[in-house]
Design a protein around this motif. Structure first.
Motif, PDB file in Angstrom:
ATOM      1  N   ASP A 154     -23.695  58.925   5.157  1.00 32.50           N
ATOM      2  CA  ASP A 154     -23.962  57.468   5.454  1.00 32.50           C
ATOM      3  C   ASP A 154     -24.578  57.112   6.426  1.00 32.50           C
ATOM      4  OD1 ASP A 154     -22.156  58.275   7.335  1.00 32.50           O
ATOM      5  OD2 ASP A 154     -20.583  56.691   6.980  1.00 32.50           O
ATOM      6  N   ALA A 155     -25.645  57.890   6.989  1.00 31.88           N
ATOM      7  CA  ALA A 155     -26.583  57.209   8.120  1.00 31.88           C
ATOM      8  C   ALA A 155     -27.522  56.238   7.367  1.00 31.88           C
ATOM      9  CB  ALA A 155     -27.307  58.560   8.755  1.00 31.88           C
ATOM     10  N   PRO A 156     -27.775  55.275   8.275  1.00 32.62           N
ATOM     11  CA  PRO A 156     -28.689  54.407   7.923  1.00 32.62           C
ATOM     12  C   PRO A 156     -30.157  54.633   7.855  1.00 32.62           C
ATOM     13  CG  PRO A 156     -28.242  53.959  10.199  1.00 32.62           C
ATOM     14  CD  PRO A 156     -27.124  55.023   9.562  1.00 32.62           C
ATOM     15  N   HIS A 157     -31.183  54.070   7.047  1.00 32.82           N
ATOM     16  CA  HIS A 157     -32.360  54.402   6.907  1.00 32.82           C
ATOM     17  C   HIS A 157     -32.854  54.826   8.304  1.00 32.82           C
ATOM     18  CE1 HIS A 157     -36.743  54.558   6.401  1.00 32.82           C
ATOM     19  NE2 HIS A 157     -36.478  54.998   5.138  1.00 32.82           N
ATOM     20  N   GLN A 158     -33.932  55.722   8.493  1.00 36.67           N
ATOM     21  CA  GLN A 158     -34.118  56.047  10.023  1.00 36.67           C
ATOM     22  C   GLN A 158     -35.900  55.763  10.116  1.00 36.67           C
ATOM     23  OE1 GLN A 158     -32.108  57.630  12.669  1.00 36.67           O
ATOM     24  NE2 GLN A 158     -30.926  56.336  11.222  1.00 36.67           N
ATOM     25  N   ALA A 159     -36.392  55.457  11.249  1.00 33.57           N
ATOM     26  CA  ALA A 159     -37.684  55.655  11.920  1.00 33.57           C
ATOM     27  C   ALA A 159     -37.780  56.741  12.915  1.00 33.57           C
ATOM     28  CB  ALA A 159     -37.974  54.440  12.466  1.00 33.57           C
ATOM     29  N   ALA A 160     -38.987  57.374  12.678  1.00 34.41           N
ATOM     30  CA  ALA A 160     -39.231  58.829  13.571  1.00 34.41           C
ATOM     31  C   ALA A 160     -40.366  58.556  14.588  1.00 34.41           C
ATOM     32  CB  ALA A 160     -39.495  59.893  12.747  1.00 34.41           C
ATOM     33  N   ILE A 161     -40.214  58.754  15.751  1.00 37.01           N
ATOM     34  CA  ILE A 161     -41.356  58.742  16.727  1.00 37.01           C
ATOM     35  C   ILE A 161     -41.367  60.028  17.253  1.00 37.01           C
ATOM     36  CG2 ILE A 161     -41.734  57.681  18.904  1.00 37.01           C
ATOM     37  CD1 ILE A 161     -39.747  55.345  18.298  1.00 37.01           C
ATOM     38  N   PRO A 162     -42.498  60.336  17.829  1.00 35.93           N
ATOM     39  CA  PRO A 162     -42.643  61.742  18.551  1.00 35.93           C
ATOM     40  C   PRO A 162     -42.158  61.800  19.724  1.00 35.93           C
ATOM     41  CG  PRO A 162     -44.854  61.226  17.522  1.00 35.93           C
ATOM     42  CD  PRO A 162     -43.988  59.950  17.333  1.00 35.93           C
ATOM     43  N   MET A 163     -41.258  62.691  20.084  1.00 36.57           N
ATOM     44  CA  MET A 163     -40.549  62.661  21.327  1.00 36.57           C
ATOM     45  C   MET A 163     -41.504  62.790  22.449  1.00 36.57           C
ATOM     46  SD  MET A 163     -37.696  62.168  22.834  1.00 36.57           S
ATOM     47  CE  MET A 163     -36.823  62.349  24.537  1.00 36.57           C
TER      48      MET A 163
END
Length: 590
Positions: A242-251
């Motif tokens: 049930d996780a919400p939609h995600q955005a991804a960023i290079p750490m």
């Protein structure tokens, strides 16, 4: 408004979805601009992407008493440069009540979508409605509805309704309805909770949020909204259905930003132990990465710009003192963030829907580990750090809120950080003194190298202002930040242009308009090619990839993608700061 043929007796689930939304949101007699293939509306044209102005065929014209029927405009959206100049003003004056987009071509790029949304924003009335169909049959695989929502919200739209339908072959189409709400300012509970409710025992959390806000302002091209396929993989890996939609960023990008923030605070103290240093952790504890940070500062004599140039040029050779110090710093920052705010952020937010409910509380952030810092055996560059450090995930709705709040949030966090640091120091330094330490020094906006290149060009040939085209001389030359330094603190070469001193003063903190950038495109590209052919050509490309493009720059034919990215960056900056768009005054001799 007549949009459909009544002779259709059967329709697909996608057609039914689209018709339902149209009937609900766009009443008859609405003056609307229809974009797309018209597959689910009346067969208005054969082109894949077409433009028609539609009106209710049964309603008489108010002046002549005749039915207005259909008025067709032979344009393709998004408009090209020539069509923007020829038809842009007329379309803007048309002021439509609604825009209907019933499909995208498979080859539609995100840059073209950005242009299309800008033009939809241009032609709509303040209270207008935009109805968008993302049809699974033609939707680009890399494009998610969340990306489209985020793009419209950047332009001041609010999502009013979203409906989805699944075809027999498991493809999901989505219908999105947006309403214009340019004055809307959302203060999300998640961001407010992070600043107000979570425990404040270190400055790490403030550093992370400030880094995210700064990335939103100047590196947004390097952030991606997960596609449906990537989101499925994320859910499988995280085991949170049930996780919400995600955005991804290079750490690695976050580590670079956090390092820059603490570099400013520790700069004076690292070079002079007697200089005051405000505490960053309560209880007298020291910063986890204090020693490698101070070591790197000393190796560069406090010059962050010199370090960043070496980093982007790949000059941090394997095994060198500078390389080892930076690897140690990056590893320590990664560890401090992962054990601190990445793990604990959001635990005080209760049932906030944007957080992930679980045994560790409502965690907002997650980190997918990369190859590890032991893999950094080569000369270090941004791409290698990204690979080693992994990927940072946060709810996409939280990132979309930063699209609105990042400008004021960066300033607010600086003040909160200064107060907290002063408290940790037990009043030994005032909050104002800490703010002074955190303020980027003037040498970070150094333009001397660009000025030297431009002066040499004037000496050996000629050089013209990018804005007016007038010839420049040493006494009239100014180095202008196209995207103002005061907004994004972007001092990269791609952003530094030759301009006339008077023009530079007139522009000040204004952001060039799209029309202004269109007219200056050839001169901007000539300046970029001047950089590329110089001794700083590698740095120019590396900076363009990181802060403008967000992806690798092609070896050739890169001019159009870079101009598209510049137009997007200018729009985003102007929208986020609600600042004026600048147009240079016309000159009689041009």
């Amino acid at each position: 408004m007549t949009l459909f043929s009544s002779s259709l007796t059967q329709e697909s689930s996608t057609e039914h979805l689209f018709r339902t939304l149209l009937l609900k949101w766009i009443p008859a007699s609405t003056r609307a601009l229809e974009l797309g293939s018209a597959r689910f509306a009346a067969p208005l044209a054969e082109a894949d992407v077409c433009v028609t102005v539609t009106a209710d065929a049964d309603a008489p014209d108010e002046e002549s008493g005749r039915s207005p029927g259909l008025e067709r405009i032979p344009l393709h959206f998004p408009l090209g440069k020539a069509d923007r100049e020829r038809y842009g003003e007329a379309l803007e004056e048309a002021s439509f009540d609604a825009v209907v987009l019933d499909g995208l071509k498979e080859a539609f790029t995100t840059d073209k979508l950005h242009e299309l949304v800008r033009e939809i924003d241009m032609v709509l009335k303040p209270s207008g409605v935009a109805l968008i169909l993302l049809d699974a049959a033609s939707l680009p695989q890399c494009l998610s509805p969340e990306f489209v929502i985020a793009l419209f919200e950047r332009f001041g739209f609010a999502l009013a309704e979203r409906k989805s339908v699944q075809s027999p072959v498991k493809q999901t189409s989505a219908g999105l309805v947006f309403v214009r709400d340019a004055t809307r300012v959302r203060a999300r509970k998640s961001l407010q909770g992070l600043l107000e409710e979570d425990r404040k025992t270190t400055t790490y959390k403030l550093a992370l949020i400030k880094a995210l806000a700064e990335i939103n302002l100047s590196n947004s091209a390097r952030v991606r909204y997960l596609s449906p396929t990537d989101m499925d993989r994320y859910l499988l890996r995280s085991k949170i259905p049930d996780a919400p939609h995600q955005a991804a960023i290079p750490m690695g990008l976050i580590i670079e930003r956090v390092a820059a923030l603490y570099w400013q605070i520790y700069r004076r103290h690292a070079l002079n132990e007697s200089a005051p240093l405000p505490a960053q952790i309560g209880g007298g504890r020291r910063l986890e990465f204090e020693e490698p940070l101070k070591a790197l500062i000393r190796l560069y004599q406090g010059d962050w710009l010199a370090f960043r140039n070496d980093f982007y040029l790949g000059r941090l050779a394997a095994g060198s003192a500078r390389s080892l110090a930076f690897i140690s710093l990056a590893r320590a920052i990664n560890k401090a963030l992962q054990r601190g705010p990445i793990f604990y952020a959001g635990n005080s937010l209760g049932n906030d829907s944007s957080a992930i409910a679980g045994k560790d509380g409502n965690r907002l952030f997650r980190l997918a580990k990369g190859a590890g810092f032991r893999s950094l055996e080569e000369a270090i560059a941004p791409a290698l750090l990204d690979r080693a450090a992994g990927t940072f995930y946060l709810p996409s709705e939280l990132w979309r809120e930063l699209n609105v709040s990042a400008p004021w949030l960066t300033e607010a966090i600086t003040i909160r950080w200064a107060r907290l640091s002063s408290d940790f120091s037990r009043g030994a330094m005032s909050p104002g003194a800490v703010v002074d330490l955190m303020t980027p020094p003037e040498d970070m906006r150094d333009t001397n190298w660009s000025r030297g290149l431009f002066l040499e060009r004037i000496r050996t040939g000629n050089l013209h202002s990018v804005w007016s085209g007038v010839e420049l001389f040493p006494k009239t030359l100014a180095v202008d930040h196209m995207i103002p330094w005061s907004r994004t603190h972007t001092n990269d070469l791609w952003n530094l242009m030759p301009a006339e001193t008077k023009e530079n003063g007139q522009k000040s903190d204004g952001v060039p308009s799209a029309h202004c950038l269109d007219r200056a495109a050839d001169r901007i590209i000539r300046t970029w090619k001047l950089y590329e052919g110089s001794s700083m050509g590698t740095l120019f490309r590396a900076q363009a990839e990181s802060t403008l493009m967000g992806r690798a720059l092609p070896q050739k034919d890169w001019e159009t993608p870079m101009m598209d990215a510049l137009l997007r960056s200018a729009d985003e900056t102007a929208l986020q700061y609600a600042c004026r768009r600048w147009e240079p005054p016309l000159r009689e001799n041009l």
